[in-house]
Write a protein that holds these residues in place. Structure first.
Motif, PDB file in Angstrom:
ATOM      1  N   SER A   1      -2.758  11.152  -2.575  1.00 43.77           N
ATOM      2  CA  SER A   1      -3.891   9.749  -2.890  1.00 43.77           C
ATOM      3  C   SER A   1      -2.847   8.177  -2.121  1.00 43.77           C
ATOM      4  O   SER A   1      -1.950   8.959  -1.233  1.00 43.77           O
ATOM      5  N   PHE A   2      -3.792   7.278  -2.015  1.00 48.11           N
ATOM      6  CA  PHE A   2      -3.347   6.755  -1.697  1.00 48.11           C
ATOM      7  C   PHE A   2      -4.103   5.059  -2.485  1.00 48.11           C
ATOM      8  O   PHE A   2      -5.015   5.560  -2.814  1.00 48.11           O
ATOM      9  N   GLY A   3      -3.523   4.342  -1.802  1.00 50.86           N
ATOM     10  CA  GLY A   3      -3.683   3.254  -2.825  1.00 50.86           C
ATOM     11  C   GLY A   3      -2.701   1.493  -2.533  1.00 50.86           C
ATOM     12  O   GLY A   3      -2.299   1.425  -2.047  1.00 50.86           O
ATOM     13  N   VAL A   4      -2.750   1.065  -3.713  1.00 50.57           N
ATOM     14  CA  VAL A   4      -2.380  -0.181  -3.670  1.00 50.57           C
ATOM     15  C   VAL A   4      -1.371  -0.554  -4.964  1.00 50.57           C
ATOM     16  O   VAL A   4      -1.609   0.106  -5.456  1.00 50.57           O
ATOM     17  N   ALA A   5      -0.660  -1.014  -5.144  1.00 53.89           N
ATOM     18  CA  ALA A   5       0.506  -1.582  -5.513  1.00 53.89           C
ATOM     19  C   ALA A   5       0.979  -2.901  -6.237  1.00 53.89           C
ATOM     20  O   ALA A   5       1.098  -4.120  -4.704  1.00 53.89           O
TER      21      ALA A   5
ATOM     22  N   ILE B   1       0.486  -1.058  -0.119  1.00 53.99           N
ATOM     23  CA  ILE B   1       0.225   0.213  -0.064  1.00 53.99           C
ATOM     24  C   ILE B   1       0.877   1.299  -0.180  1.00 53.99           C
ATOM     25  O   ILE B   1       2.303   1.003   0.234  1.00 53.99           O
ATOM     26  N   TYR B   2       0.213   2.388  -0.596  1.00 52.31           N
ATOM     27  CA  TYR B   2       1.261   3.859  -0.448  1.00 52.31           C
ATOM     28  C   TYR B   2       0.463   4.561   0.226  1.00 52.31           C
ATOM     29  O   TYR B   2      -0.458   4.612  -0.104  1.00 52.31           O
ATOM     30  N   LEU B   3       1.473   5.861   0.399  1.00 56.54           N
ATOM     31  CA  LEU B   3       1.040   6.991   0.586  1.00 56.54           C
ATOM     32  C   LEU B   3       1.444   8.032   0.057  1.00 56.54           C
ATOM     33  O   LEU B   3       2.493   8.633   0.140  1.00 56.54           O
ATOM     34  N   ARG B   4       0.874   9.307  -0.619  1.00 60.18           N
ATOM     35  CA  ARG B   4       1.895  10.567  -1.004  1.00 60.18           C
ATOM     36  C   ARG B   4       0.769  11.374  -1.356  1.00 60.18           C
ATOM     37  O   ARG B   4      -0.003  11.762  -1.221  1.00 60.18           O
ATOM     38  N   TYR B   5       2.516  12.577  -0.971  1.00 61.80           N
ATOM     39  CA  TYR B   5       1.204  13.681  -0.201  1.00 61.80           C
ATOM     40  C   TYR B   5       2.770  14.982  -1.116  1.00 61.80           C
ATOM     41  O   TYR B   5       3.535  14.517  -1.225  1.00 61.80           O
ATOM     42  N   SER B   6       1.609  15.880  -1.695  1.00 59.97           N
ATOM     43  CA  SER B   6       2.324  17.036  -2.224  1.00 59.97           C
ATOM     44  C   SER B   6       3.119  17.802  -1.403  1.00 59.97           C
ATOM     45  O   SER B   6       1.894  17.909  -0.220  1.00 59.97           O
TER      46      SER B   6
END
Length: 301
Positions: free
Chosen positions: A294-298, A272-277
């Motif tokens: 954004s957040f989601g699966v990889a 899983i991931y979390l990305r923040y500008s």
């Protein structure tokens, strides 16, 4: 006359001495191991190693050593040596059991959000989204890494990914380009907006510090670090008065370059991931002050 003969003999002796020296370089090494009457002879030459096994047997009432095995091991090839193929995506790689396994996203998909402030996870009231239809997807096109030890837990991953992000605007609203700014505009009796959205494509370059530990057959991992983002193909769309989808603006004064904070965790090839500008989506005073995340699966290839 004798002097001439001695000089000629010395001249002939020089090449003969060189040939003898060349033959004596790289001498063959021999080791004999004896165990309960049997013998194992190991001969190591320049580029290979020969192993012969002799067993003590009785022949005509006499004990003799009879050869029962002979093997040749060629010069060792370093299996850990990296080539340019290691930098290419989707190339299967043979790895040792304890080898470092980098996790830069092969494929990822997640939900996109807009917040009012940096590191705020609440929905923005400046640009209301349909959260179930705002998403992003991307795939890795290049991946390299550096590990710190022969059997490491730590390493640095570097990758390049390309993808698409869409923010779906909820209700009777659209993002329009007016007077040098992007304005979040509500519909009225004359003009109604439906299924409006803002989308852009991106290139992303993550630089991640990773820790991993084998648990069972696979590895638990965690990595985090900065991610540089280049945005392109920015457009705003809307269905006006129930008509077909129409482009209502291009560029939209979106920041062309961004810096994200990226964190990932998982087990094996799934995570899983979390990305923040780290700063707003739009240029200063050119649009709503909102921060994308954004957040989601990889799936790591």
């Amino acid at each position: 006359m004798k002097t001439r003969i001695m000089i000629l003999a010395c001249l002939l002796a020089v090449p003969a001495g060189r040939m003898t020296a060349q033959q004596q370089t790289a001498p063959e090494q021999k080791a004999t191991v004896q165990t309960q009457g049997d013998s194992i002879i190991i001969r190591k030459g320049k580029g290979d190693m020969r192993i012969k096994v002799y067993e003590e047997q009785l022949e005509d009432g006499e004990k003799k050593e009879v050869q029962i095995y002979e093997g040749v091991y060629l010069e060792k090839v370093d299996a850990d040596k990296r080539t340019f193929l290691d930098a290419l995506p989707f190339i299967p790689k043979k790895r040792r059991y304890n080898a470092y396994e980098p996790h830069c996203s092969g494929l990822y998909i997640g939900y996109s959000r807009l917040a009012n402030d940096f590191l705020s996870f609440g929905a923005s009231d400046k640009m209301v989204l349909d959260l179930s239809k705002s998403w992003e997807f991307g795939f890795n096109i290049l991946s390299v890494y550096h590990n710190f030890k022969k059997n490491p837990h730590w390493g640095i991953n570097l990758g390049v990914s390309w993808g698409y992000r869409s923010f779906n605007i909820d209700g009777n609203y659209a993002l329009l380009k007016e007077n040098g700014t992007s304005i979040f505009t509500a519909g009225n009796e004359e003009t109604s907006y439906n299924k409006s959205r803002l989308r852009h494509f991106f290139f992303r370059v993550p630089v991640l510090m990773e820790w991993q530990q084998r648990v069972g057959r696979r590895k638990v991992f965690f990595n985090a670090g900065p991610e540089f983002e280049i945005r392109h193909g920015v457009k705003s769309f809307s269905h006006i008065n129930g008509g077909k989808k129409k482009t209502v603006g291009k560029g939209m004064y979106v920041q062309p370059v961004g810096i994200n904070l990226l964190a990932q965790a998982g087990y094996g090839n799934i995570g899983i991931y979390l990305r923040y500008s780290t700063y707003g989506l739009f240029q200063k005073d050119k649009g709503p002050e909102v921060s994308p995340y954004s957040f989601g699966v990889a799936w790591y290839l």
